[in-house]
Design a protein around this motif. Structure first.
Motif, short mmCIF file in Angstrom:
data_model
loop_
_atom_site.label_atom_id
_atom_site.label_comp_id
_atom_site.label_asym_id
_atom_site.label_seq_id
_atom_site.Cartn_x
_atom_site.Cartn_y
_atom_site.Cartn_z
N GLU A 3 -43.33 -28.98 28.05
CA GLU A 3 -43.30 -28.79 29.50
C GLU A 3 -42.39 -29.80 30.18
O GLU A 3 -41.67 -29.46 31.14
CB GLU A 3 -44.71 -28.89 30.08
CG GLU A 3 -44.76 -28.53 31.56
CD GLU A 3 -46.17 -28.36 32.07
OE1 GLU A 3 -46.34 -28.07 33.25
OE2 GLU A 3 -47.12 -28.53 31.27
N LEU A 4 -42.38 -31.05 29.71
CA LEU A 4 -41.53 -32.05 30.35
C LEU A 4 -40.05 -31.69 30.20
O LEU A 4 -39.26 -31.85 31.15
CB LEU A 4 -41.81 -33.43 29.75
CG LEU A 4 -43.15 -34.05 30.13
CD1 LEU A 4 -43.38 -35.34 29.36
CD2 LEU A 4 -43.21 -34.33 31.64
N GLU A 5 -39.67 -31.22 29.04
CA GLU A 5 -38.28 -30.79 28.85
C GLU A 5 -37.96 -29.57 29.69
O GLU A 5 -36.85 -29.42 30.21
CB GLU A 5 -38.00 -30.53 27.37
CG GLU A 5 -37.81 -31.79 26.55
CD GLU A 5 -36.66 -32.63 27.06
OE1 GLU A 5 -35.56 -32.09 27.25
OE2 GLU A 5 -36.86 -33.84 27.29
N ALA A 6 -38.92 -28.67 29.83
CA ALA A 6 -38.71 -27.49 30.67
C ALA A 6 -38.50 -27.90 32.12
O ALA A 6 -37.64 -27.34 32.83
CB ALA A 6 -39.90 -26.55 30.54
N ILE A 7 -39.29 -28.88 32.60
CA ILE A 7 -39.13 -29.37 33.97
C ILE A 7 -37.76 -30.01 34.14
O ILE A 7 -37.07 -29.80 35.16
CB ILE A 7 -40.26 -30.38 34.30
CG1 ILE A 7 -41.60 -29.64 34.40
CG2 ILE A 7 -39.95 -31.14 35.59
CD1 ILE A 7 -42.79 -30.56 34.51
N ARG A 8 -37.35 -30.80 33.16
CA ARG A 8 -36.03 -31.43 33.22
C ARG A 8 -34.93 -30.37 33.29
O ARG A 8 -33.96 -30.51 34.05
CB ARG A 8 -35.85 -32.31 31.99
CG ARG A 8 -34.50 -32.99 31.87
CD ARG A 8 -34.53 -34.05 30.78
NE ARG A 8 -33.21 -34.54 30.46
CZ ARG A 8 -32.50 -34.19 29.40
NH1 ARG A 8 -33.02 -33.33 28.52
NH2 ARG A 8 -31.30 -34.68 29.17
N THR A 9 -35.09 -29.32 32.51
CA THR A 9 -34.10 -28.24 32.52
C THR A 9 -34.06 -27.55 33.89
O THR A 9 -32.99 -27.30 34.46
CB THR A 9 -34.43 -27.20 31.44
OG1 THR A 9 -34.38 -27.84 30.16
CG2 THR A 9 -33.45 -26.04 31.47
N PHE A 10 -35.24 -27.24 34.44
CA PHE A 10 -35.32 -26.60 35.77
C PHE A 10 -34.67 -27.47 36.84
O PHE A 10 -33.90 -26.97 37.68
CB PHE A 10 -36.79 -26.33 36.11
CG PHE A 10 -37.05 -26.18 37.57
CD1 PHE A 10 -36.57 -25.07 38.28
CD2 PHE A 10 -37.76 -27.15 38.27
CE1 PHE A 10 -36.80 -24.94 39.64
CE2 PHE A 10 -38.00 -27.01 39.63
CZ PHE A 10 -37.52 -25.91 40.31
#
Length: 300
Positions: A3-10
């Motif tokens: 999830e943290l990487e997904a947030i960074r991507t967003f």
């Protein structure tokens, strides 16, 4: 992807307003960026981005979400960089002096675990039962088992007391008799811990009464493990730290004598040169060593 990487991507897509630009910044593909953002939207149950052929923009829900998670992502990035910086500071060499018996029994496990967490720290251990001058001989710290320091220029950090006891082999006591009072030791073979040709004096106390007995016998050695093996072989009575003879006591190769009589308190300690502030490498190793000892030996 977490999830943290997904947030960074967003957040990267939101800043670039373009999937291809975000992909270049994150060194990945536009298709991967698209899948990651879509999966995040599915988990949240809301649309975060409006996609057109010309640009990408935030929805109202996306803007609110970005405002909430951006400080968290920034804080995580700072924490990561600060941790990396600390690792750089702890990288380098550490020169440690330690007594032979303690070093052989304890330090392999300490170094094995410490090396996993701090692989960039090179630790050089010098095992010796002599009293090293940590300032003159350029040690970063010394592990010792001793009473209070006589050199007031060094820094002394107490870790925990080290209990000692008088021990002998059952066969020795069967042959020579078991001492009932400290004065009986004068007639028995005592195995002395001897350093610099000084005869060891055993100070034994009980109920406010103290006796000082010279540990005289045929053998004197400056290593506790060696003395323990002499005692197991039936060569006499020795005064030793419990950690050295623990297994021999458990297996009945040795037994305690003069139970109830205690010796002056000695401590497992860390000694440092007169630092104004401990270097981070030294403080990190010291904290790790203390935590290991208190976990494996107990806090008191």
């Amino acid at each position: 992807m977490g999830e943290l990487e997904a947030i960074r991507t967003f957040l990267t897509v939101a800043a670039e307003r373009n999937f291809s630009a975000a992909a270049r910044r994150l060194n990945t593909t536009p298709a991967s960026i698209t899948r990651t953002v879509a999966a995040l939207e599915d988990r949240l149950g809301v649309q975060l981005l409006l996609r057109t052929t010309r640009k990408v923009s935030l929805t109202s829900a996306g803007a609110a979400y970005a405002a909430r998670v951006a400080p968290l992502a920034e804080g995580l990035a700072r924490a990561t960089e600060e941790t990396k910086d600390l690792q750089k500071v702890t990288a380098g060499s550490l020169k440690v002096s330690a007594p032979m018996s303690l070093g052989m029994k304890v330090l392999p496990a300490v170094l094995g675990q410490f090396g996993i967490i701090h692989p960039q720290t090179h630790v050089a251990i010098d095992l010796s039962d002599r009293f090293v001058d940590i300032v003159e001989e350029d040690y970063d710290l010394a592990i010792r088992i001793s009473g209070p320091p006589s050199d007031k220029s060094t820094i002394w950090r107490k870790i925990r007391p080290v209990p000692r006891l008088l021990v002998a082999a059952p066969k020795f006591l069967e042959t020579h008799g078991s001492p009932q009072v400290p004065e009986d030791l004068v007639q028995l073979e005592c195995l002395s811990y001897q350093d610099q040709s000084m005869t060891e004096v055993w100070e034994l106390s009980r109920a406010g009464s103290t006796r000082n007995i010279e540990a005289r016998g045929r053998f004197a050695v400056n290593n506790g493990d060696f003395l323990g093996q002499l005692a197991v072989a039936g060569e006499g009575i020795a005064l030793l730290p419990r950690f050295i003879v623990e297994e021999d006591l458990r297996e009945r190769r040795l037994v305690e004598v003069l139970q109830g009589w205690s010796t002056p308190e000695i401590w497992l300690t860390l000694y440092y040169p007169p630092y104004e502030q401990l270097p981070l490498r030294v403080a990190t190793f010291s904290d790790f060593f203390e935590a290991y000892i208190k976990e494996s030996w107990g806090a008191s």
